[in-house]
Enzyme design. Structure first.
Site, PDB file in Angstrom:
ATOM      1  N   ASN A   9     -62.298 -39.779 134.872  1.00 10.75           N
ATOM      2  CA  ASN A   9     -63.475 -39.758 135.753  1.00 10.75           C
ATOM      3  C   ASN A   9     -63.855 -41.201 136.034  1.00 10.75           C
ATOM      4  O   ASN A   9     -64.361 -41.890 135.150  1.00 10.75           O
ATOM      5  CB  ASN A   9     -64.615 -39.012 135.031  1.00 10.75           C
ATOM      6  CG  ASN A   9     -65.930 -39.112 135.779  1.00 10.75           C
ATOM      7  OD1 ASN A   9     -65.960 -39.498 136.950  1.00 10.75           O
ATOM      8  ND2 ASN A   9     -67.017 -38.770 135.103  1.00 10.75           N
ATOM      9  N   TRP A  10     -63.611 -41.646 137.271  1.00 12.89           N
ATOM     10  CA  TRP A  10     -63.844 -43.048 137.599  1.00 12.89           C
ATOM     11  C   TRP A  10     -65.315 -43.336 137.918  1.00 12.89           C
ATOM     12  O   TRP A  10     -65.672 -44.477 138.177  1.00 12.89           O
ATOM     13  CB  TRP A  10     -62.953 -43.476 138.765  1.00 12.89           C
ATOM     14  CG  TRP A  10     -61.486 -43.505 138.449  1.00 12.89           C
ATOM     15  CD1 TRP A  10     -60.887 -43.139 137.257  1.00 12.89           C
ATOM     16  CD2 TRP A  10     -60.419 -43.931 139.303  1.00 12.89           C
ATOM     17  NE1 TRP A  10     -59.530 -43.307 137.334  1.00 12.89           N
ATOM     18  CE2 TRP A  10     -59.208 -43.786 138.575  1.00 12.89           C
ATOM     19  CE3 TRP A  10     -60.357 -44.410 140.615  1.00 12.89           C
ATOM     20  CZ2 TRP A  10     -57.966 -44.117 139.130  1.00 12.89           C
ATOM     21  CZ3 TRP A  10     -59.124 -44.737 141.167  1.00 12.89           C
ATOM     22  CH2 TRP A  10     -57.942 -44.591 140.435  1.00 12.89           C
ATOM     23  N   LYS A  11     -66.126 -42.310 137.956  1.00 12.10           N
ATOM     24  CA  LYS A  11     -67.566 -42.460 138.231  1.00 12.10           C
ATOM     25  C   LYS A  11     -67.778 -43.338 139.480  1.00 12.10           C
ATOM     26  O   LYS A  11     -66.987 -43.279 140.397  1.00 12.10           O
ATOM     27  CB  LYS A  11     -68.279 -43.037 137.009  1.00 12.10           C
ATOM     28  CG  LYS A  11     -67.988 -42.255 135.731  1.00 12.10           C
ATOM     29  CD  LYS A  11     -68.932 -42.591 134.631  1.00 12.10           C
ATOM     30  CE  LYS A  11     -68.503 -41.865 133.370  1.00 12.10           C
ATOM     31  NZ  LYS A  11     -69.518 -41.818 132.352  1.00 12.10           N
ATOM     32  N   HIS A  95     -71.337 -32.359 135.309  1.00 11.18           N
ATOM     33  CA  HIS A  95     -71.257 -33.543 134.438  1.00 11.18           C
ATOM     34  C   HIS A  95     -72.668 -33.909 133.971  1.00 11.18           C
ATOM     35  O   HIS A  95     -73.631 -33.733 134.699  1.00 11.18           O
ATOM     36  CB  HIS A  95     -70.616 -34.711 135.204  1.00 11.18           C
ATOM     37  CG  HIS A  95     -70.296 -35.870 134.310  1.00 11.18           C
ATOM     38  ND1 HIS A  95     -71.240 -36.790 133.924  1.00 11.18           N
ATOM     39  CD2 HIS A  95     -69.140 -36.239 133.704  1.00 11.18           C
ATOM     40  CE1 HIS A  95     -70.663 -37.685 133.124  1.00 11.18           C
ATOM     41  NE2 HIS A  95     -69.391 -37.369 132.977  1.00 11.18           N
ATOM     42  N   GLU A  97     -74.190 -36.581 133.741  1.00  8.55           N
ATOM     43  CA  GLU A  97     -74.946 -37.511 134.603  1.00  8.55           C
ATOM     44  C   GLU A  97     -75.539 -36.766 135.796  1.00  8.55           C
ATOM     45  O   GLU A  97     -76.614 -37.099 136.285  1.00  8.55           O
ATOM     46  CB  GLU A  97     -74.037 -38.676 135.026  1.00  8.55           C
ATOM     47  CG  GLU A  97     -73.816 -39.633 133.861  1.00  8.55           C
ATOM     48  CD  GLU A  97     -72.473 -40.332 133.831  1.00  8.55           C
ATOM     49  OE1 GLU A  97     -71.795 -40.395 134.877  1.00  8.55           O
ATOM     50  OE2 GLU A  97     -72.095 -40.814 132.742  1.00  8.55           O
ATOM     51  N   GLU A 167     -68.724 -32.329 126.411  1.00 13.10           N
ATOM     52  CA  GLU A 167     -69.079 -33.736 126.417  1.00 13.10           C
ATOM     53  C   GLU A 167     -70.481 -33.912 125.835  1.00 13.10           C
ATOM     54  O   GLU A 167     -71.471 -33.757 126.557  1.00 13.10           O
ATOM     55  CB  GLU A 167     -69.069 -34.278 127.848  1.00 13.10           C
ATOM     56  CG  GLU A 167     -67.729 -34.177 128.535  1.00 13.10           C
ATOM     57  CD  GLU A 167     -67.563 -35.227 129.611  1.00 13.10           C
ATOM     58  OE1 GLU A 167     -66.569 -35.940 129.557  1.00 13.10           O
ATOM     59  OE2 GLU A 167     -68.448 -35.351 130.477  1.00 13.10           O
ATOM     60  N   GLY A 173     -70.116 -42.856 127.320  1.00 12.43           N
ATOM     61  CA  GLY A 173     -70.333 -44.245 127.711  1.00 12.43           C
ATOM     62  C   GLY A 173     -71.082 -45.053 126.661  1.00 12.43           C
ATOM     63  O   GLY A 173     -71.552 -46.155 126.930  1.00 12.43           O
ATOM     64  N   SER A 213     -66.496 -41.296 125.133  1.00 12.26           N
ATOM     65  CA  SER A 213     -65.918 -42.510 124.535  1.00 12.26           C
ATOM     66  C   SER A 213     -64.505 -42.301 123.995  1.00 12.26           C
ATOM     67  O   SER A 213     -64.138 -42.852 122.950  1.00 12.26           O
ATOM     68  CB  SER A 213     -66.853 -43.065 123.440  1.00 12.26           C
ATOM     69  OG  SER A 213     -68.114 -43.383 124.007  1.00 12.26           O
ATOM     70  N   GLY A 234     -63.925 -41.342 130.713  1.00 12.98           N
ATOM     71  CA  GLY A 234     -64.671 -42.155 131.669  1.00 12.98           C
ATOM     72  C   GLY A 234     -64.190 -43.595 131.622  1.00 12.98           C
ATOM     73  O   GLY A 234     -63.192 -43.960 132.240  1.00 12.98           O
ATOM     74  N   GLY A 235     -64.887 -44.423 130.842  1.00  8.61           N
ATOM     75  CA  GLY A 235     -64.624 -45.870 130.791  1.00  8.61           C
ATOM     76  C   GLY A 235     -63.149 -46.233 130.633  1.00  8.61           C
ATOM     77  O   GLY A 235     -62.644 -47.107 131.355  1.00  8.61           O
TER      78      GLY A 235
HETATM   79  C1  PEP Z   1     -67.266 -39.109 131.237  1.00  3.83           C
HETATM   80  O1  PEP Z   1     -67.559 -39.786 132.192  1.00  3.83           O
HETATM   81  O2  PEP Z   1     -67.118 -37.897 131.397  1.00  3.83           O
HETATM   82  C2  PEP Z   1     -67.084 -39.759 129.937  1.00  3.83           C
HETATM   83  C3  PEP Z   1     -66.760 -39.010 128.902  1.00  3.83           C
HETATM   84  O3  PEP Z   1     -67.278 -41.113 129.862  1.00  3.83           O
HETATM   85  P1  PEP Z   1     -66.826 -42.107 128.667  1.00  3.83           P
HETATM   86  O4  PEP Z   1     -65.387 -41.794 128.352  1.00  3.83           O
HETATM   87  O5  PEP Z   1     -67.007 -43.483 129.223  1.00  3.83           O
HETATM   88  O6  PEP Z   1     -67.725 -41.838 127.498  1.00  3.83           O
END
Ligand code: PEP
Length: 251
Positions: A9-11, A95, A97, A167, A173, A213, A234-235
């Site tokens: 997920n590049w957000k 998600h 967010e 999640e 994040g 993470s 994500g990251g």
């Molecule tokens: C996500 O964006 O779904 C996520 C899990 O982010 P991260 O891996 O950065 O915690």
């Protein structure tokens, strides 16, 4: 057997040239990838260009959100038909967010899930508790509510189009990840719940990703868990140096 699945997920990161460069690097590095299903979800503006960069690759193109309506007066929204037009086959819905920063309710998430399933997309439905909810001991209750509401009116054959991403909001994040055992316990709960909402075969077939993470250093231990089928990343999905080792966790 459930196929391992790693999704990025590049957000709200990457311009079109940056997105094309990363997608191209992933496509060539994963040209011979067979065992693990891989998806990347760039920002909307980069979808068409990334589709072209992925041509001939097995990497799936995902979107990070979609409108619950197919067209109409919905300023600022993107419809599933527009996403299909851009080559998208997978859509991430609910998600944290979207839920916690943009106020999406379980009802809205369910409308999106139903629309996406009806339009024949694959859906990644995200569920997970906040830190406060975990500390109050209501993780399972929260996840059950999100599962039941998110999947309302989704039939057993349609469930095959749905992947669940667990999640925990406190792990996204933040650098804090759930232990593999903690993740596995919630995944087992989700699978059991799917068994009671549908049936044992549907529950066994359900792919459940962990997100929060995930990085090269922890993916192997997570994937060793019986009920962890993959990861929503994500990251660490923003650079080939960190995403590729996650995809190739078994090598
Ligand atoms: C996500 O964006 O779904 C996520 C899990 O982010 P991260 O891996 O950065 O915690």
């Amino acid at each position: 057997m459930r196929q391992p699945y790693i999704a990025g997920n590049w957000k709200m990161y990457k311009t079109v040239p940056e997105a094309v460069s990363l997608a191209g690097a992933l496509a060539s590095a994963l040209a011979s990838e067979r065992g693990t299903k891989v998806m990347i979800a760039p920002p909307f503006t980069a979808l068409h260009a990334v589709r072209d960069a992925l041509k001939g690759s097995r990497i799936l193109l995902g979107a990070q959100n979609a409108c619950a309506e197919l067209e109409g007066a919905h300023t600022g929204e993107i419809s599933l038909r527009m996403l299909r037009d851009a080559g998208v086959t997978v859509v991430i819905l609910g998600h944290s967010e979207r839920r916690h920063v943009y106020g999406e309710s379980d009802t809205l998430v369910n409308r999106k899930v139903r629309c996406a399933v009806a339009e024949k997309f694959e859906v990644i439905l995200c569920v997970g508790e906040t830190l406060e909810e975990r500390q109050s001991g209501v993780t399972e209750k929260v996840v059950e509510t999100q599962m039941r509401a998110g999947l309302a009116a989704i039939t057993e054959p349609e469930l095959a189009q749905v992947t669940i991403a667990y999640e925990p909001v406190w792990a996204i994040g933040t650098g804090k990840n759930a232990t593999p055992q903690d993740a596995n316990a919630v995944h087992a709960f989700i699978r059991g719940l799917a068994g009671s909402m549908y049936n044992a075969a549907a529950a066994r077939a359900l792919t459940i990703l962990y997100g929060g993470s995930v990085k090269p250093e922890n993916i192997r231990d997570l994937m060793a868990m019986e009920n962890v089928d993959g990861a929503l990343v994500g990251g660490a999905s923003l650079k080939a140096e960190t995403f590729l080792p996650v995809v190739k966790y078994d090598r």
